[in-house]
Scaffold this active site. Structure first.
Site, PDB file in Angstrom:
ATOM      1  CB  CYS A   2      -1.346   6.827  -3.595  1.00  0.00           C
ATOM      2  SG  CYS A   2       0.120   7.535  -2.813  1.00  0.00           S
ATOM      3  CB  ILE A  54       5.738  11.849  -4.304  1.00  0.00           C
ATOM      4  CG1 ILE A  54       5.163  10.925  -5.386  1.00  0.00           C
ATOM      5  CG2 ILE A  54       6.238  13.154  -4.912  1.00  0.00           C
ATOM      6  CD1 ILE A  54       6.125  10.558  -6.490  1.00  0.00           C
TER       7      ILE A  54
END
Length: 655
Positions: A2, A54
């Site tokens: 991120c 994820i």
């Protein structure tokens, strides 16, 4: 994977939501799946986050995330591969029952912070990460970065606002930011082709060093940075306390540890694959992936039609043997050159490792099929893979036998003859010289060799060999270099021999500041998460405890790693000359990129911008165009800064 951003203000910030949104949106490609913002106006703090989902794709994984008790709020970037082990440890050691909302590693970290504290939790973590966590109880902000520097984190005071973020463009998006170029950092860039930590290209903005935690608060505004893990200490301890046992036992131990690291990094709730060049490092990672997978692993490589730069055929042979689901794409020179225009946006501060171009291309290829890709980076630094280690050590042993005054005289003699004249001499002498001592561009190489003759130590010699511009102050106006680990601030590496010192210095500098920066920005620019199994810190610790003759044996590099690979791939598929993952910048600058480069290196332009002395740059440009010298690396540094400068609209000289 991120992106994070935020601020801590001495005043109560106005428009906090819009400021956080601007900072996070500047790096939206790092997390295109979702965004989140949190701020406490009376405390003057705000956290912004962009999410690439994820693990735990549900809302339970959204950030910024607050701990169940409400004490901590975190914005996190990265992956904690052992977070389920940490959960079990917390459940066993905690006096109260823990309530889990989801299965994200971010939630695990927050629970650990609540139960054990921040540093103790980070020490338990196996992974790659950068985070910002606000303690609502003590009103302290803590920033953290993983041990080896896989994930980036910038910070610094700008006026009365402390800014932080995954990339510089996040900080630039805040109204308090003042974009003043640090000429000392520019000098470092000209030497190394990257800006080394803890510096950034801007005054007042730093990179958090790997393996460190930073604390800052409104009451104590001077950031306190403390290491929780030391690569230098690890290297010293590993060399002092080597592993014992037979070579077969140590190779088996290495394989078990690498297989565990690879297996942990294969856990994802999204499609996963791997980069495959066909070399030792990436082939080992892919082989260990395939051995643990019930279906063909997705692998990716790009090829070039220029034979000296093409690894695709080697990768294909390895992929066929392992049975992977392999995708390759051959790239034309024009496709590679088209990437150049995107480099300033991708790298956000000057960066001049030209292998950034193929790295971005292979990341783009992989992203068409997967969201996560494993990579073989760091094998060279940990297992003695670079030829320069042996060459530098041998060269220093010979040079050190010659008195320094005599070496200085030899250097002066060599440089008193022009490179062009040396080339003519070599051409005349070529028919009577053995083939083993015939050199192309003889004059260029003799002049470069003369530059290392005056070295006073192996560290001094190594610095010269890894420097692009040997004297950056001669080209950067007012460009005094601040100290780095390679020059003026050497780490304690007592007990290491010459080769081990170079390996350790690369692990502490070149690896995080060049290799990992290159991969992170190239991949995140296309919203691809990359993972590096060799950088599981347990693997790093094991590698440093391996006896040196298990890494460099009878002149063969990465010996132990090769033995692991040979258990999965025939030796004949691997043993071949190493090819660099690069592009022919030298030829491009004389050909299709000449007009582009000429505009950026224009003498009037350089004088007007006021960062460089034009004369040495123009001289190198003329010599390169004539073919007398190959100055591709030095010129690429200048060109990458010029492109970045243009992209930032910073053409007015700074102090």
């Amino acid at each position: 994977m991120c992106g994070l951003a935020g601020f801590l203000s001495l005043a109560q910030p106005e428009f906090a939501d819009s400021q956080l949104k601007s900072m996070a949106d500047a790096i939206a490609y790092r997390g295109p799946d979702a965004s989140g913002y949190w701020h406490d106006t009376p405390a003057g703090v705000g956290l912004g986050h962009r999410r690439l989902s994820i693990l735990d794709l549900s809302e339970a994984g959204s950030q910024p995330m607050r701990s169940p008790g409400g004490r901590f709020v975190i914005a996190f970037n990265g992956e904690i591969y052992n977070h389920l082990d940490i959960r079990r440890h917390l459940e066993d050691s905690c006096s109260r029952e823990l309530q889990w909302r989801g299965h994200s590693d971010t939630e695990t970290l927050l629970a650990g912070f609540d139960v054990l504290g921040i540093e103790a939790t980070v020490r338990m973590a196996v992974g790659m990460f950068a985070f910002a966590v606000w303690d609502c109880q003590s009103e302290k902000l803590t920033l953290g970065r993983d041990r080896l520097g896989e994930k980036p984190l910038y910070y610094g005071w700008q006026g009365d606002t402390f800014l932080f973020g995954s990339e510089l463009k996040s900080l630039r998006a805040h109204p308090a930011f003042r974009a003043t170029i640090d000429r000392g950092a520019l000098s470092l860039f000209m030497r190394y082709a990257y800006v080394p930590a803890p510096y950034s290209i801007y005054q007042g903005v730093m990179k958090l060093n790997p393996g460190c935690l930073l604390e800052v608060s409104r009451q104590h505004s001077t950031p306190s940075v403390q290491p929780y893990w030391s690569g230098a200490e690890l290297a010293r301890t590993g060399v002092k306390e080597p592993l014992t046992g037979s070579p077969d036992e140590m190779v088996a131990g290495l394989e078990r540890l690498l297989a565990d690291a690879v297996g942990r990094q294969m856990v994802a709730d999204v499609p996963l694959g791997a980069f495959l060049s066909g070399g030792i490092d990436s082939s080992t990672v892919v082989a260990l992936m395939q051995s643990q997978s019930s279906r063909p692993v997705k692998t990716f490589t790009i090829g070039f039609h220029e034979a000296g730069y093409n690894e695709a055929e080697d990768a294909m042979r390895v992929a066929r043997h392992l049975g992977t689901d392999h995708t390759e794409m051959y790239v034309s020179a024009q496709q590679a050159m088209d990437v150049i225009g995107r480099l300033p946006m991708l790298y956000d501060e000057p960066f001049a490792d030209s292998s950034q171009i193929p790295t971005h291309l292979v990341a783009g290829l992989a992203r068409q099929h997967v969201t996560v890709s494993l990579s073989g980076d760091a094998g060279d630094e940990l297992f003695c893979g670079y030829n320069r280690y042996q060459l530098t050590s041998k060269l220093w042993r010979r040079l050190s036998l010659v008195p320094l005054p005599l070496r200085s005289l030899m250097a002066k003699t060599l440089t008193s003859v022009s490179p062009d004249a040396w080339n003519r001499i070599a051409e005349v002498a070529s028919p009577i010289l053995p083939k083993s001592v015939r050199l192309s561009q003889t004059g260029d190489k003799l002049h470069k060799g003369a530059g290392v003759l005056a070295s006073r130590s192996v560290d001094d010699l190594y610095l010269g060999l890894v420097s692009q511009w040997q004297d950056p102050a001669s080209v950067v106006i007012n460009g005094d270099e601040p100290p780095t680990l390679l020059r003026g601030n050497a780490p304690d590496l007592a007990g290491l021999d010459d080769v081990q010192r170079m390996m350790a210095l690369d692990m502490l500098t070149y690896l995080p500041d060049d290799i990992l920066t290159k991969v992170d920005r190239a991949a995140m620019g296309v919203s691809l998460e990359t993972r590096v199994p060799f950088l599981d810190h347990r693997v790093v610790e094991f590698a440093w405890r391996l006896p040196q003759d298990m890494k460099l044996k009878d002149g063969q590099t990465k010996w132990a790693l090769r033995q692991v690979l040979y258990r999965h791939v025939p030796k004949a598929l691997i043993e071949r000359p190493k090819k660099g993952f690069g592009v022919p910048i030298d030829a491009w600058l004389r050909g299709p990129l000449r007009e582009w480069a000429e505009a950026l290196l224009d003498e009037a332009r350089l004088e007007k911008e006021g960062y460089f002395h034009p004369s040495p740059i123009r001289q190198k440009w003329r010599e390169h165009l004539s073919g007398q010298r190959n100055w591709q690396y030095q010129l690429w540094n200048v060109l990458m800064f010029q492109m970045w400068l243009e992209s930032q609209n910073l053409t007015t000289p700074s102090s």
